[in-house]
Design an enzyme around this catalytic site. Sequence first.
Site, PDB file in Angstrom:
ATOM      1  N   LEU B  64       0.832  -1.200   0.000  1.00 37.86           N
ATOM      2  CA  LEU B  64       0.000   0.000   0.000  1.00 37.86           C
ATOM      3  C   LEU B  64       0.869   1.252   0.000  1.00 37.86           C
ATOM      4  O   LEU B  64       0.371   2.354  -0.075  1.00 37.86           O
ATOM      5  CB  LEU B  64      -0.935  -0.027   1.212  1.00 37.86           C
ATOM      6  CG  LEU B  64      -1.735  -1.342   1.365  1.00 37.86           C
ATOM      7  CD1 LEU B  64      -2.660  -1.275   2.583  1.00 37.86           C
ATOM      8  CD2 LEU B  64      -2.544  -1.650   0.108  1.00 37.86           C
ATOM      9  N   ARG B  65       2.182   1.066   0.117  1.00 40.10           N
ATOM     10  CA  ARG B  65       3.184   2.136  -0.028  1.00 40.10           C
ATOM     11  C   ARG B  65       3.237   3.110   1.134  1.00 40.10           C
ATOM     12  O   ARG B  65       3.912   4.135   1.041  1.00 40.10           O
ATOM     13  CB  ARG B  65       2.973   2.913  -1.338  1.00 40.10           C
ATOM     14  CG  ARG B  65       3.010   2.060  -2.597  1.00 40.10           C
ATOM     15  CD  ARG B  65       4.289   1.265  -2.712  1.00 40.10           C
ATOM     16  NE  ARG B  65       4.452   0.722  -4.069  1.00 40.10           N
ATOM     17  CZ  ARG B  65       5.384  -0.184  -4.374  1.00 40.10           C
ATOM     18  NH1 ARG B  65       6.213  -0.625  -3.448  1.00 40.10           N
ATOM     19  NH2 ARG B  65       5.497  -0.635  -5.602  1.00 40.10           N
ATOM     20  N   ASP B 306      -0.381  -9.396  -5.697  1.00 41.75           N
ATOM     21  CA  ASP B 306       0.991  -8.881  -5.631  1.00 41.75           C
ATOM     22  C   ASP B 306       1.014  -7.407  -6.045  1.00 41.75           C
ATOM     23  O   ASP B 306       1.833  -6.977  -6.856  1.00 41.75           O
ATOM     24  CB  ASP B 306       1.945  -9.711  -6.500  1.00 41.75           C
ATOM     25  CG  ASP B 306       3.410  -9.429  -6.145  1.00 41.75           C
ATOM     26  OD1 ASP B 306       3.658  -8.811  -5.093  1.00 41.75           O
ATOM     27  OD2 ASP B 306       4.291  -9.817  -6.929  1.00 41.75           O
ATOM     28  N   HIS B 310       2.827   2.085  -8.608  1.00 44.54           N
ATOM     29  CA  HIS B 310       3.947   3.016  -8.807  1.00 44.54           C
ATOM     30  C   HIS B 310       3.434   4.337  -9.363  1.00 44.54           C
ATOM     31  O   HIS B 310       2.422   4.370 -10.056  1.00 44.54           O
ATOM     32  CB  HIS B 310       4.940   2.447  -9.825  1.00 44.54           C
ATOM     33  CG  HIS B 310       5.826   1.376  -9.276  1.00 44.54           C
ATOM     34  ND1 HIS B 310       6.724   1.598  -8.265  1.00 44.54           N
ATOM     35  CD2 HIS B 310       5.948   0.071  -9.611  1.00 44.54           C
ATOM     36  CE1 HIS B 310       7.382   0.470  -7.999  1.00 44.54           C
ATOM     37  NE2 HIS B 310       6.916  -0.473  -8.795  1.00 44.54           N
TER      38      HIS B 310
END
Lengths: 326, 427
Positions: B64-65, B306, B310
């Site tokens: 989820l960054r 997965d 970005h």
Amino acid sequence: MNPASIQLDAQGRLKHFLTIEGLKRQHLIDILDTAESLTGVAERRVKKLPTLRGKTVANLFFESSTRTRTTFELAAKRLSADVLTVNIATSSTSKGETLLDTVRNIEAMQCDMFVVRHAASGAAEFIARHVRPHIAVLNAGDGRHAHPTQAMLDMLTIRRHKGPAFQDLRVAIVGDILHSRVARSDIHALNVLGCANVRVVAPRTLLPPEVGTLGVQVFHDLDQGLRDVDVVIMLRLQRERMSGALLPSAQEYYQQYGLTEERLAVARPDAIVMHPGPINRGVEMASAVVDGPRSVILEQVTNGIAVRMAVMSITLGNQSSPAEDA
Amino acid sequence: MRIAIRGGRLIDPAHGRDGRHDLYIAEGRVVGIDAPPGGFVPERSIDASGRIVCPGFIDLCARLREPGAEHKATIACETHAAARNGITTLVVPADTDPVIDETAVVELIRRRAEAAGFAHVLTLGALTRGLKGEHLAEMAALKEAGCVGVGNALAPVASTLVLRRALEYAASHGLTVFLTPLDPWLGATGCAHDGQIAARLGLAGIPVAAETAALGRDLALIEETGVRAHIGRLSSARACAMVARAQAEGLPVTADVSAHHLHLCEQDIGRFDANAHVLPPLRTLRDREALRAAVASGTLLAVCSDHQPHEADAKLDPFGLTEPGISGLDTLLGLTLKLVDEGVLPLAEAIARITRGPAGVLGIDAGQLGIGAVADVCVFDPERHRALTARTLASRGHNTPFLGWELRGEVTHTLLAGRVVYAHEGA
């Protein structure tokens, strides 16, 4: 996706020159014939043609190079273009600028052609996809992928010595195929021109996986690989390959794959020996071969200028200029 | 809130249910199937006729960054995207920045996820401190803080001795270890499968042995330590065979695969398509077929997204210089249903791979809709197609090679613990 699609315009003419893969025989013949007609220019007292007068060619070298950069520069100048050479290896990207930003900046300087060398495979194609439509992109070497002008100067050299019947030739490419963009482009060019006997000679550590699918026969033994060949293309072996456990030592490599007069004896008596340079004397070749009667290595350099002039005039000739569009 | 979902085809693999059943929900749980409990008056009725009603999907690997890469995505925006796609539980690997090797990071993620309120977000703790493969992470504390397992994400533990001790320690605390096998040397510089496409494009290769050599070592240590292990994101036929053999021998091993590896292969790199740059790499058609067969047989018990969103710049470079990863939340259901269309496995089994299967791996009471179950529910229209474009993607990450594809299956409602967290406009 057809690899040629991005480098061809709607009429199937070259607008960029990124890879040999996917091009038709006639594209290569046109380049060779044009180069042939341009070789006379260098012998004139005034070594210039007006073909690209008023055009600006930007050499974008993200990786250092002497031979390729200078011959591209010379080719552009002989066609009367203005030339801007940027060595980006030591320039903006080290300050964190992205590749695309660098390209956009040079683009803003109103250039008509980019000559690109970059350490990453696919870099020239990436740039071609992102530049404005009137800019032609020439690949001067991208990673391990392609070096199409080198392949064309190799083909010109072979044709000048062996004639146009590529289908009758046996060609051996010896050395570090794995890391070599020259080998990949030579293999494609030879295949497109009809040569069905292309051999690669190297230990497994210097061959790409499934290399046979590229259209070559694989040899691990130099004597077998060189038997009866008409052309030997030696590849440069980078010193750092010794440290990567790819080879035990330079000595053993030279002993197994180094080209000497004796080992050349199994090739055809009129076989020519080529090398894209720069040469490591005593690593991939004996000096006696480099300087010997069968070496055409310096001719390759001369032919490189004509081939690059040819590719520049063909691609820019096929580009619509923004002024004409308006 | 009391909700009635009526007229749909209920598929609940955990209870072997597949047929027309109404579902009644109150106080966040399932309170009735077919018939409501006495005195039940729904506050909201969902007409599910022509639709499939199933447990909310459980995704075993989604980045989820946050924390650390909020310029790519955030917990709020990606859990919202999850809800949009029927996913109610997400498992976050430990490679956030900072790494999930201390309880404060677990807390932070939990708080952010709860504040957003779109999905259950579960965390994996680090196996080694900083994922460096040198010192054990404080696994007991991480478990206490709520981690559902431990793992080293994509960072290989180079030392076999450290790995063995980490597995022993995890086993002592009853933790499941999540491993993604990648040999640190064979996989070090590559960006594509070490096959004919890499040879042609001049890309540095990652051989199958990068996966199998590491997996062989992992399995040897799993056998010796007896730790419960989950092998995530297999990419090759040989690795599937190794896992199947280990399972047949009774090793406590489960495994999953990403949805994209079931539909793509090395050829999909095309001309340096950076959206197909992913780790482990897309391999051959034969590998893809073996992965599909392993999903069908149950060797691979779960299919995950997965998810690796970005920002656009991360993919704007020559292939090998781009960041690997595919944004996968938006395609998990569509790609799973595509397996059904292509005859890989029946619908109920396919649903099981994204519900009951991953729930079993995690050992959590989710992925099922029996009476009393937490009402995490997905309702989708199996006949409606969804075109994937930058505009229709819910994730902030638009890095997917499936742009331009049209996939079957449109989620119309997602319920999280009995609360509607997504409803399709007009549905």
